[in-house]
Design a protein around this motif. Structure first.
Motif, PDB file in Angstrom:
ATOM      1  N   TRP A  31       0.829  -1.205   0.000  1.00  0.00           N
ATOM      2  CA  TRP A  31       0.000   0.000   0.000  1.00  0.00           C
ATOM      3  C   TRP A  31       0.871   1.267   0.000  1.00  0.00           C
ATOM      4  O   TRP A  31       0.602   2.204  -0.749  1.00  0.00           O
ATOM      5  CB  TRP A  31      -0.922  -0.009   1.225  1.00  0.00           C
ATOM      6  CG  TRP A  31      -1.797   1.198   1.298  1.00  0.00           C
ATOM      7  CD1 TRP A  31      -2.922   1.457   0.570  1.00  0.00           C
ATOM      8  CD2 TRP A  31      -1.613   2.335   2.136  1.00  0.00           C
ATOM      9  NE1 TRP A  31      -3.437   2.675   0.903  1.00  0.00           N
ATOM     10  CE2 TRP A  31      -2.648   3.242   1.868  1.00  0.00           C
ATOM     11  CE3 TRP A  31      -0.660   2.674   3.087  1.00  0.00           C
ATOM     12  CZ2 TRP A  31      -2.770   4.457   2.516  1.00  0.00           C
ATOM     13  CZ3 TRP A  31      -0.777   3.882   3.739  1.00  0.00           C
ATOM     14  CH2 TRP A  31      -1.825   4.763   3.449  1.00  0.00           C
ATOM     15  N   LEU A  32       1.927   1.283   0.820  1.00  0.00           N
ATOM     16  CA  LEU A  32       2.774   2.473   0.921  1.00  0.00           C
ATOM     17  C   LEU A  32       3.530   2.775  -0.366  1.00  0.00           C
ATOM     18  O   LEU A  32       3.707   3.936  -0.731  1.00  0.00           O
ATOM     19  CB  LEU A  32       3.775   2.315   2.066  1.00  0.00           C
ATOM     20  CG  LEU A  32       3.236   2.504   3.470  1.00  0.00           C
ATOM     21  CD1 LEU A  32       4.304   2.139   4.495  1.00  0.00           C
ATOM     22  CD2 LEU A  32       2.754   3.913   3.692  1.00  0.00           C
ATOM     23  N   PHE A  33       3.992   1.744  -1.064  1.00  0.00           N
ATOM     24  CA  PHE A  33       4.847   1.965  -2.219  1.00  0.00           C
ATOM     25  C   PHE A  33       4.128   1.915  -3.561  1.00  0.00           C
ATOM     26  O   PHE A  33       4.677   2.369  -4.558  1.00  0.00           O
ATOM     27  CB  PHE A  33       6.011   0.965  -2.222  1.00  0.00           C
ATOM     28  CG  PHE A  33       7.012   1.247  -1.140  1.00  0.00           C
ATOM     29  CD1 PHE A  33       7.852   2.338  -1.219  1.00  0.00           C
ATOM     30  CD2 PHE A  33       7.093   0.426  -0.030  1.00  0.00           C
ATOM     31  CE1 PHE A  33       8.771   2.602  -0.224  1.00  0.00           C
ATOM     32  CE2 PHE A  33       8.009   0.685   0.975  1.00  0.00           C
ATOM     33  CZ  PHE A  33       8.849   1.774   0.879  1.00  0.00           C
ATOM     34  N   PHE A  34       2.933   1.345  -3.621  1.00  0.00           N
ATOM     35  CA  PHE A  34       2.256   1.215  -4.910  1.00  0.00           C
ATOM     36  C   PHE A  34       0.906   1.921  -4.958  1.00  0.00           C
ATOM     37  O   PHE A  34       0.673   2.752  -5.831  1.00  0.00           O
ATOM     38  CB  PHE A  34       2.066  -0.268  -5.274  1.00  0.00           C
ATOM     39  CG  PHE A  34       3.364  -0.982  -5.493  1.00  0.00           C
ATOM     40  CD1 PHE A  34       4.113  -0.743  -6.626  1.00  0.00           C
ATOM     41  CD2 PHE A  34       3.835  -1.882  -4.565  1.00  0.00           C
ATOM     42  CE1 PHE A  34       5.321  -1.386  -6.827  1.00  0.00           C
ATOM     43  CE2 PHE A  34       5.039  -2.534  -4.758  1.00  0.00           C
ATOM     44  CZ  PHE A  34       5.776  -2.290  -5.894  1.00  0.00           C
ATOM     45  N   LYS A  40      -2.321   9.306  -5.359  1.00  0.00           N
ATOM     46  CA  LYS A  40      -1.909  10.709  -5.275  1.00  0.00           C
ATOM     47  C   LYS A  40      -1.682  11.286  -6.673  1.00  0.00           C
ATOM     48  O   LYS A  40      -2.099  12.404  -6.976  1.00  0.00           O
ATOM     49  CB  LYS A  40      -0.628  10.820  -4.442  1.00  0.00           C
ATOM     50  CG  LYS A  40      -0.172  12.223  -4.202  1.00  0.00           C
ATOM     51  CD  LYS A  40       1.070  12.237  -3.316  1.00  0.00           C
ATOM     52  CE  LYS A  40       1.569  13.646  -3.118  1.00  0.00           C
ATOM     53  NZ  LYS A  40       2.807  13.685  -2.338  1.00  0.00           N
ATOM     54  N   LYS A  41      -1.051  10.507  -7.536  1.00  0.00           N
ATOM     55  CA  LYS A  41      -0.796  10.946  -8.898  1.00  0.00           C
ATOM     56  C   LYS A  41      -2.108  11.132  -9.669  1.00  0.00           C
ATOM     57  O   LYS A  41      -2.262  12.102 -10.421  1.00  0.00           O
ATOM     58  CB  LYS A  41       0.098   9.926  -9.609  1.00  0.00           C
ATOM     59  CG  LYS A  41       0.545  10.349 -10.970  1.00  0.00           C
ATOM     60  CD  LYS A  41       1.512   9.321 -11.550  1.00  0.00           C
ATOM     61  CE  LYS A  41       1.947   9.715 -12.934  1.00  0.00           C
ATOM     62  NZ  LYS A  41       2.838   8.730 -13.529  1.00  0.00           N
ATOM     63  N   ALA A  42      -3.054  10.216  -9.477  1.00  0.00           N
ATOM     64  CA  ALA A  42      -4.351  10.330 -10.147  1.00  0.00           C
ATOM     65  C   ALA A  42      -5.105  11.566  -9.671  1.00  0.00           C
ATOM     66  O   ALA A  42      -5.759  12.253 -10.471  1.00  0.00           O
ATOM     67  CB  ALA A  42      -5.174   9.077  -9.894  1.00  0.00           C
ATOM     68  N   LYS A  43      -4.990  11.879  -8.395  1.00  0.00           N
ATOM     69  CA  LYS A  43      -5.638  13.070  -7.838  1.00  0.00           C
ATOM     70  C   LYS A  43      -5.035  14.347  -8.435  1.00  0.00           C
ATOM     71  O   LYS A  43      -5.752  15.288  -8.792  1.00  0.00           O
ATOM     72  CB  LYS A  43      -5.478  13.059  -6.318  1.00  0.00           C
ATOM     73  CG  LYS A  43      -6.273  14.078  -5.583  1.00  0.00           C
ATOM     74  CD  LYS A  43      -6.074  13.882  -4.077  1.00  0.00           C
ATOM     75  CE  LYS A  43      -6.915  14.834  -3.275  1.00  0.00           C
ATOM     76  NZ  LYS A  43      -6.702  14.664  -1.828  1.00  0.00           N
ATOM     77  N   GLU A  44      -3.712  14.385  -8.564  1.00  0.00           N
ATOM     78  CA  GLU A  44      -3.044  15.543  -9.165  1.00  0.00           C
ATOM     79  C   GLU A  44      -3.426  15.697 -10.636  1.00  0.00           C
ATOM     80  O   GLU A  44      -3.630  16.810 -11.117  1.00  0.00           O
ATOM     81  CB  GLU A  44      -1.530  15.404  -9.028  1.00  0.00           C
ATOM     82  CG  GLU A  44      -1.021  15.568  -7.627  1.00  0.00           C
ATOM     83  CD  GLU A  44       0.465  15.277  -7.500  1.00  0.00           C
ATOM     84  OE1 GLU A  44       1.111  14.908  -8.514  1.00  0.00           O
ATOM     85  OE2 GLU A  44       0.991  15.418  -6.391  1.00  0.00           O
ATOM     86  N   GLN A  45      -3.520  14.579 -11.369  1.00  0.00           N
ATOM     87  CA  GLN A  45      -3.905  14.613 -12.784  1.00  0.00           C
ATOM     88  C   GLN A  45      -5.320  15.163 -12.932  1.00  0.00           C
ATOM     89  O   GLN A  45      -5.585  15.986 -13.806  1.00  0.00           O
ATOM     90  CB  GLN A  45      -3.806  13.210 -13.401  1.00  0.00           C
ATOM     91  CG  GLN A  45      -4.296  13.119 -14.829  1.00  0.00           C
ATOM     92  CD  GLN A  45      -3.342  13.707 -15.847  1.00  0.00           C
ATOM     93  OE1 GLN A  45      -2.181  13.990 -15.556  1.00  0.00           O
ATOM     94  NE2 GLN A  45      -3.836  13.888 -17.044  1.00  0.00           N
ATOM     95  N   LYS A  46      -6.235  14.729 -12.056  1.00  0.00           N
ATOM     96  CA  LYS A  46      -7.618  15.208 -12.106  1.00  0.00           C
ATOM     97  C   LYS A  46      -7.679  16.710 -11.839  1.00  0.00           C
ATOM     98  O   LYS A  46      -8.389  17.445 -12.534  1.00  0.00           O
ATOM     99  CB  LYS A  46      -8.463  14.453 -11.084  1.00  0.00           C
ATOM    100  CG  LYS A  46      -9.926  14.805 -11.128  1.00  0.00           C
ATOM    101  CD  LYS A  46     -10.723  13.992 -10.133  1.00  0.00           C
ATOM    102  CE  LYS A  46     -12.181  14.409 -10.180  1.00  0.00           C
ATOM    103  NZ  LYS A  46     -12.980  13.691  -9.183  1.00  0.00           N
ATOM    104  N   LYS A  47      -6.904  17.174 -10.866  1.00  0.00           N
ATOM    105  CA  LYS A  47      -6.866  18.610 -10.545  1.00  0.00           C
ATOM    106  C   LYS A  47      -6.296  19.393 -11.727  1.00  0.00           C
ATOM    107  O   LYS A  47      -6.791  20.463 -12.074  1.00  0.00           O
ATOM    108  CB  LYS A  47      -6.020  18.830  -9.289  1.00  0.00           C
ATOM    109  CG  LYS A  47      -5.994  20.247  -8.807  1.00  0.00           C
ATOM    110  CD  LYS A  47      -5.174  20.368  -7.529  1.00  0.00           C
ATOM    111  CE  LYS A  47      -5.096  21.809  -7.074  1.00  0.00           C
ATOM    112  NZ  LYS A  47      -4.253  21.952  -5.886  1.00  0.00           N
TER     113      LYS A  47
END
Length: 110
Positions: A31-34, A40-47
């Protein structure tokens, strides 16, 4: 005879709890590494997609460079790829990483 059986039973339960702890540790590491970085990356892309504006220079995931001319309500964007030439692409086809690199280079050149 009975004490031997009890000692064997206690040893087996200890090994089972050790395996459970090891399994939980593997799930935590996974969970921590994958999962967490990908979310987090998907959230930034959506923003990033939500904050696109007319005039922004972007790059699609196919490598097409262009300038946003129109944001459509149906989730598409009209890109000007060269003066007078427009293509219509989906908002989700805009690459955040490449667009940021293009805009950094343009800012540094000014």
């Amino acid at each position: 005879m009975m004490t031997n059986y009890i000692l064997q039973a206690q040893g087996a339960s200890g090994a089972g709890s050790l395996q459970l702890i090891f399994l939980l540790g593997m799930i935590l590491v996974f969970w921590l590494f994958f999962i967490r970085p990908q979310a987090k990356k998907a959230k930034e892309q959506k923003k990033f997609i939500e904050n696109l504006q007319k005039g922004d220079r972007v790059v699609t995931i196919a490598g097409i460079h262009g300038k946003i001319q129109q944001l459509n309500e149906d989730g598409t964007i009209s890109l000007e790829v060269s003066p007078g030439n427009y293509i219509k692409v989906a908002k989700s086809a805009i690459s955040m990483e490449w667009s940021n690199q293009v805009n950094k280079a343009a800012t540094a050149a000014k």
